[in-house]
Motif scaffolding. Sequence first.
Motif, PDB file in Angstrom:
ATOM      1  N   ALA A   1       0.829  -1.215   0.000  1.00 54.73           N
ATOM      2  CA  ALA A   1       0.000   0.000   0.000  1.00 54.73           C
ATOM      3  C   ALA A   1       0.862   1.263   0.000  1.00 54.73           C
ATOM      4  O   ALA A   1       0.537   2.247  -0.675  1.00 54.73           O
ATOM      5  CB  ALA A   1      -0.938  -0.001   1.204  1.00 54.73           C
TER       6      ALA A   1
ATOM      7  N   GLU B   1      -0.565  11.626   4.293  1.00 55.78           N
ATOM      8  CA  GLU B   1      -1.883  11.261   4.810  1.00 55.78           C
ATOM      9  C   GLU B   1      -2.146   9.771   4.613  1.00 55.78           C
ATOM     10  O   GLU B   1      -2.665   9.092   5.510  1.00 55.78           O
ATOM     11  CB  GLU B   1      -2.961  12.083   4.108  1.00 55.78           C
ATOM     12  N   GLN B   2      -1.775   9.241   3.456  1.00 59.47           N
ATOM     13  CA  GLN B   2      -1.980   7.817   3.199  1.00 59.47           C
ATOM     14  C   GLN B   2      -1.063   6.964   4.063  1.00 59.47           C
ATOM     15  O   GLN B   2      -1.463   5.908   4.562  1.00 59.47           O
ATOM     16  CB  GLN B   2      -1.767   7.526   1.719  1.00 59.47           C
TER      17      GLN B   2
ATOM     18  N   ARG C   1      -2.514   6.706   7.499  1.00 65.21           N
ATOM     19  CA  ARG C   1      -3.636   5.755   7.531  1.00 65.21           C
ATOM     20  C   ARG C   1      -3.125   4.315   7.511  1.00 65.21           C
ATOM     21  O   ARG C   1      -3.617   3.456   8.254  1.00 65.21           O
ATOM     22  CB  ARG C   1      -4.561   6.000   6.336  1.00 65.21           C
ATOM     23  N   ILE C   2      -2.141   4.028   6.689  1.00 66.66           N
ATOM     24  CA  ILE C   2      -1.609   2.658   6.562  1.00 66.66           C
ATOM     25  C   ILE C   2      -0.932   2.223   7.856  1.00 66.66           C
ATOM     26  O   ILE C   2      -1.163   1.113   8.354  1.00 66.66           O
ATOM     27  CB  ILE C   2      -0.626   2.587   5.376  1.00 66.66           C
TER      28      ILE C   2
ATOM     29  N   ALA D   1      -0.477  14.512   0.412  1.00 61.26           N
ATOM     30  CA  ALA D   1      -1.374  13.380   0.162  1.00 61.26           C
ATOM     31  C   ALA D   1      -0.676  12.066   0.480  1.00 61.26           C
ATOM     32  O   ALA D   1      -1.293  11.141   1.023  1.00 61.26           O
ATOM     33  CB  ALA D   1      -1.851  13.397  -1.285  1.00 61.26           C
ATOM     34  N   LEU D   2       0.612  11.967   0.166  1.00 56.42           N
ATOM     35  CA  LEU D   2       1.370  10.751   0.485  1.00 56.42           C
ATOM     36  C   LEU D   2       1.454  10.556   1.993  1.00 56.42           C
ATOM     37  O   LEU D   2       1.232   9.447   2.502  1.00 56.42           O
ATOM     38  CB  LEU D   2       2.773  10.836  -0.112  1.00 56.42           C
TER      39      LEU D   2
ATOM     40  N   ALA E   1      -0.336   9.245  -5.022  1.00 52.31           N
ATOM     41  CA  ALA E   1      -0.505  10.531  -4.332  1.00 52.31           C
ATOM     42  C   ALA E   1      -0.102  11.695  -5.240  1.00 52.31           C
ATOM     43  O   ALA E   1       0.913  11.628  -5.936  1.00 52.31           O
ATOM     44  CB  ALA E   1       0.327  10.544  -3.057  1.00 52.31           C
TER      45      ALA E   1
ATOM     46  N   GLU F   1       2.212   1.699  -3.475  1.00 44.83           N
ATOM     47  CA  GLU F   1       1.151   2.192  -4.354  1.00 44.83           C
ATOM     48  C   GLU F   1       0.867   3.667  -4.083  1.00 44.83           C
ATOM     49  O   GLU F   1       0.607   4.438  -5.012  1.00 44.83           O
ATOM     50  CB  GLU F   1      -0.126   1.374  -4.141  1.00 44.83           C
ATOM     51  N   ALA F   2       0.905   4.055  -2.816  1.00 41.85           N
ATOM     52  CA  ALA F   2       0.624   5.446  -2.461  1.00 41.85           C
ATOM     53  C   ALA F   2       1.646   6.395  -3.082  1.00 41.85           C
ATOM     54  O   ALA F   2       1.304   7.511  -3.477  1.00 41.85           O
ATOM     55  CB  ALA F   2       0.606   5.609  -0.941  1.00 41.85           C
TER      56      ALA F   2
END
Length: 457
Positions: free
Chosen positions: A129, A145-146, A149-150, A142-143, A137, A132-133
């Motif tokens: 993940a 933030e992901q 979350r991960i 944005a990166l 992103a 992929e981010a």
Amino acid sequence: MAPLDKAFLANVIDLLLDAVCVVDAEGRFVFVSAAGERIFGYTPQEMIGRPMIELVHPDDRARTLGAVDEIVAKEHKPIFENRYVRKDGRVVHIMWSARWSPEDRVRVAVARDITERKRAESIQAALYAISEAAHAAEDLLALFEQIHRIIGQLLPAKNFFVALYDAAGDWLSFPYFVDEHDPAPAPTTLDAETLSAQVIRSGRELLVSRESSLPAPGAVHPDVGHAAVDWLGVPLGGPQGVFGALVVKSHSLDTRYGPADVELLKFVSAQVASAIERKQAELRLQHVARHDALTDLPNRSLVRDRVATALARARRDHADLALLYLDLDTFKPVNDRFGHAVGDGLLQQVAQRLKRCVRESDTVGRMAGDEFVVLLSHVHAPQDAPAVAEKIRLALCQPFEVAGQHLSLSPSIGVVCYPAHGETGDQLIHRADEAMYAAKRAGGNRVWLAEGGRAPA
């Protein structure tokens, strides 16, 4: 062979690595083998008589009760997975095989601890993940933030931040910072005696608990705010060395970090560092492709995109915008007399003065040579655009000093407005260019409105 007695069978069951559990029709434990203590953290005596559902993770209780109904209806459920909360608060993943005995009115189930397997699967999924981010992103925020979350799916990460170090400028910044109590710290230098700086300087992970003494007490302190209950930071490193830190914090005694969390965050940090470096490289390439190499202003291509975006917004909001096209009247003689190095330095200073004359929301771009464009994204009144153009003219008429040379120049500036002078970006740029040449033909060092209207000087 003599029949096996109950005591012998009980001893055999207690030797199993999996736990054998018996639950009555009311859902209470009536028997738990010795392995139950290793898996659940409670002794069999502590579990017997307790409702089974109390130990199930709250998020899995409804699903577990549904599985119980299936077992009673079908008498057998070969595989079922859920999570339990151990006595020490840790969450364990259990794989069950269960059967309902109608005669005895009990459920007999075998529990296997698959926490490590689930952990390995989660880590692999997280690594994928994160990779992929890095591709998906749009930007670093944005990166981050992901990534937050991960990582939050692997360990408690309610309070999470990324610290990045710019070695060229000796600048430690916090581009992503989420904390339930504290605001993001101000940028600082690497010699600051903070926890993040220490992780980056040492290149080693750091776990600090409120109960423990910090290294060099009184010298090393949190990056901002008060000390957390637990503070865990790991370095972010690449081929050129450590360039940042990944940090999780806990402000609650209910959430603590231990050696397993340290190893987990260290493991994923390599993929996070790779993702950040990949995104930074991608953004640098995008920047180079869309910006002028000399002045670092948006180039012709990016200017056209900005104009198109501003036009779409203006149409939507029924607003006005303006475009200024300017050329430096006496740049060529300066370039010919003093050389390209001085000419380049002069263009760089012109770019800086132009940026100081407009708002952050406006765009200053270099079209080619000594030609620049200024996009005023929102014009409140018809006279605003000529007023800004006149402000720019006066600013550029002030003397420059480049490489010890005192230089003077003046601009010719063409002004157009939307929607009065065009509906498309190409139309506006073309009309602004024509107005600029009209100013030049009139003697230069002036502002010229499209369609023959000369602005008052």
